[in-house]
Design a protein around this motif. Sequence first.
Motif, PDB file in Angstrom:
ATOM      1  N   ILE A  42      15.852  32.650  35.838  1.00 27.92           N
ATOM      2  CA  ILE A  42      16.087  32.862  34.403  1.00 27.92           C
ATOM      3  C   ILE A  42      15.772  31.592  33.610  1.00 27.92           C
ATOM      4  O   ILE A  42      15.310  31.671  32.469  1.00 27.92           O
ATOM      5  CB  ILE A  42      17.520  33.351  34.117  1.00 27.92           C
ATOM      6  CG1 ILE A  42      18.575  32.343  34.579  1.00 27.92           C
ATOM      7  CG2 ILE A  42      17.772  34.703  34.743  1.00 27.92           C
ATOM      8  CD1 ILE A  42      19.989  32.744  34.191  1.00 27.92           C
TER       9      ILE A  42
ATOM     10  N   VAL B 159      12.109  31.460  32.532  1.00 23.40           N
ATOM     11  CA  VAL B 159      11.827  32.232  31.317  1.00 23.40           C
ATOM     12  C   VAL B 159      12.342  31.497  30.080  1.00 23.40           C
ATOM     13  O   VAL B 159      11.668  31.447  29.044  1.00 23.40           O
ATOM     14  CB  VAL B 159      12.447  33.640  31.412  1.00 23.40           C
ATOM     15  CG1 VAL B 159      12.129  34.444  30.150  1.00 23.40           C
ATOM     16  CG2 VAL B 159      11.956  34.362  32.652  1.00 23.40           C
TER      17      VAL B 159
ATOM     18  N   ASN C 136      10.126  29.854  26.731  1.00 26.32           N
ATOM     19  CA  ASN C 136      10.411  30.174  25.334  1.00 26.32           C
ATOM     20  C   ASN C 136      10.932  28.981  24.541  1.00 26.32           C
ATOM     21  O   ASN C 136      10.913  29.006  23.308  1.00 26.32           O
ATOM     22  CB  ASN C 136      11.433  31.306  25.262  1.00 26.32           C
ATOM     23  CG  ASN C 136      10.842  32.648  25.611  1.00 26.32           C
ATOM     24  OD1 ASN C 136      10.276  33.333  24.766  1.00 26.32           O
ATOM     25  ND2 ASN C 136      10.938  33.032  26.886  1.00 26.32           N
TER      26      ASN C 136
ATOM     27  N   ASP D 124      20.485  42.600  35.839  1.00 26.53           N
ATOM     28  CA  ASP D 124      19.479  42.526  34.773  1.00 26.53           C
ATOM     29  C   ASP D 124      19.329  41.077  34.305  1.00 26.53           C
ATOM     30  O   ASP D 124      20.142  40.567  33.531  1.00 26.53           O
ATOM     31  CB  ASP D 124      19.899  43.419  33.600  1.00 26.53           C
ATOM     32  CG  ASP D 124      18.795  43.589  32.566  1.00 26.53           C
ATOM     33  OD1 ASP D 124      17.814  42.807  32.605  1.00 26.53           O
ATOM     34  OD2 ASP D 124      18.904  44.499  31.725  1.00 26.53           O
ATOM     35  N   LYS D 125      18.254  40.429  34.746  1.00 25.74           N
ATOM     36  CA  LYS D 125      18.024  39.035  34.363  1.00 25.74           C
ATOM     37  C   LYS D 125      17.739  38.905  32.874  1.00 25.74           C
ATOM     38  O   LYS D 125      18.042  37.879  32.262  1.00 25.74           O
ATOM     39  CB  LYS D 125      16.860  38.458  35.171  1.00 25.74           C
ATOM     40  CG  LYS D 125      17.158  38.284  36.651  1.00 25.74           C
ATOM     41  CD  LYS D 125      15.953  37.733  37.415  1.00 25.74           C
ATOM     42  CE  LYS D 125      16.277  37.596  38.904  1.00 25.74           C
ATOM     43  NZ  LYS D 125      15.114  37.129  39.688  1.00 25.74           N
ATOM     44  N   LEU D 126      17.151  39.949  32.285  1.00 21.28           N
ATOM     45  CA  LEU D 126      16.799  39.894  30.868  1.00 21.28           C
ATOM     46  C   LEU D 126      18.043  39.692  30.000  1.00 21.28           C
ATOM     47  O   LEU D 126      17.997  38.970  28.986  1.00 21.28           O
ATOM     48  CB  LEU D 126      16.064  41.175  30.454  1.00 21.28           C
ATOM     49  CG  LEU D 126      15.598  41.240  28.993  1.00 21.28           C
ATOM     50  CD1 LEU D 126      14.646  40.078  28.679  1.00 21.28           C
ATOM     51  CD2 LEU D 126      14.928  42.592  28.705  1.00 21.28           C
TER      52      LEU D 126
ATOM     53  N   VAL E  40      18.841  36.057  30.009  1.00 17.27           N
ATOM     54  CA  VAL E  40      17.885  35.308  29.182  1.00 17.27           C
ATOM     55  C   VAL E  40      18.216  35.469  27.702  1.00 17.27           C
ATOM     56  O   VAL E  40      18.263  34.486  26.942  1.00 17.27           O
ATOM     57  CB  VAL E  40      16.439  35.778  29.462  1.00 17.27           C
ATOM     58  CG1 VAL E  40      15.468  35.156  28.454  1.00 17.27           C
ATOM     59  CG2 VAL E  40      16.029  35.414  30.884  1.00 17.27           C
ATOM     60  N   GLU E  41      18.484  36.701  27.288  1.00 23.23           N
ATOM     61  CA  GLU E  41      18.779  36.964  25.875  1.00 23.23           C
ATOM     62  C   GLU E  41      20.060  36.256  25.443  1.00 23.23           C
ATOM     63  O   GLU E  41      20.137  35.705  24.338  1.00 23.23           O
ATOM     64  CB  GLU E  41      18.896  38.472  25.647  1.00 23.23           C
ATOM     65  CG  GLU E  41      17.571  39.206  25.774  1.00 23.23           C
ATOM     66  CD  GLU E  41      17.735  40.718  25.660  1.00 23.23           C
ATOM     67  OE1 GLU E  41      18.902  41.196  25.750  1.00 23.23           O
ATOM     68  OE2 GLU E  41      16.718  41.415  25.499  1.00 23.23           O
TER      69      GLU E  41
END
Length: 389
Positions: free
Chosen positions: A237, A240, A244, A340-342, A345-346
């Motif tokens: 993570i 990512v 960004n 859920d890695k997303l 990240v969020e």
Amino acid sequence: MIDWLIIFRYIKGFMMKNNDKLRILIVNGGIMDFGGISVFIMNYLRRINKSLFDIELLVHGTEKGVFDDELTNMGIKIHRVTQRRKGLLKNYKEIKRVLKYGDFDIVHSNLDSMNSYLLRIAKKMKIHTRIAHSHNTKYLTRNPFKIILNIFLKKTISMYATDYAACSKEASIWLFGKGITSNKITIINNAIEYENFFFDYTSRDIMRSKLGLNENFVIGHIGRFDYQKNHSFLIDIFKVIHENNSSAKLLLIGDGHLHDQIINKIKSMNLMDNIILLGYVSDPEKYLNAMDLFVFPSLFEGLGISVVEAQVNGLECIVSDSVPKQTKISNRISYLSLNDKLIWVEKIMLSISKGDYSRDDTVSQIYSIDNNVLELERYYMESSRRNLS
């Protein structure tokens, strides 16, 4: 309100002779390093009333531990025994010798499933109070043969233990199951010295300068390099996050048998310039000051004391939902699924975008050592009296 235990403990301690003290042997599964159980033991030993208790330690491993000099200065004797994997029979004989001649009233074993093995010896040596303490919620091994052995040992703990303790409700259920009713289990909090972890601006400036962190957003983690702590997930993570926001840095405190594997992964993802690896440190509280966010994606935890320490420091914490909710002592903690890695990240990107790195010092005092050491003293005295009656 007067706490008569406080008054009683000091009057009794003043009047007692050495041979009237409760003699306690605390057992650690390794040497006294920076691991969670070692730190748990040290936090209590620094504060416990030594005029009431004569405490000795049994550790597994012959090498010197990082806390050994401090323990010696406190007058605490350390018994070193051979690790089981290096000689099971030798380990058994050495433990038996310590228990046979130690004249202990209490053995407090912190070996999870292996509590059965050690407390069986303690029972044979006629030690009347035998405490089995759970510090985890899963096995620390992935070896199928060792798991089978541990499952068997878990089922036999009740044959040898007189008392049961755990660092959390989850840890209690995992090791003792439903066969031991909740009223027989005592939760002993992994208490810390809160004042050591309070946020300090001066320390922040010093540590960030020392680490070469200027305007960087620092994501921090503390944990040994073991599959339990899930560093691979954390690095994924962070990759990512860094794509960004190039100013993001990851600060890792800890070491362990997966060190080389973790280094290789960091190199393969071209992140060596963006991840700071400090190894074990004796003063993690100073490095917490340098962080802007604490991330802890463990696969399982008995409690997760690093999460508590980070909250006392005032940090926002993002942790896995495998970490017991008992760690929540502030409103700056979020529990996320590892599926859920997303989502991770969020959540981290949202924290970065806020640009607010101030600390929140509104935390519960449930893990303060000042209160908890009195509870441990009471537990030792009451369990000893009950098992003698």
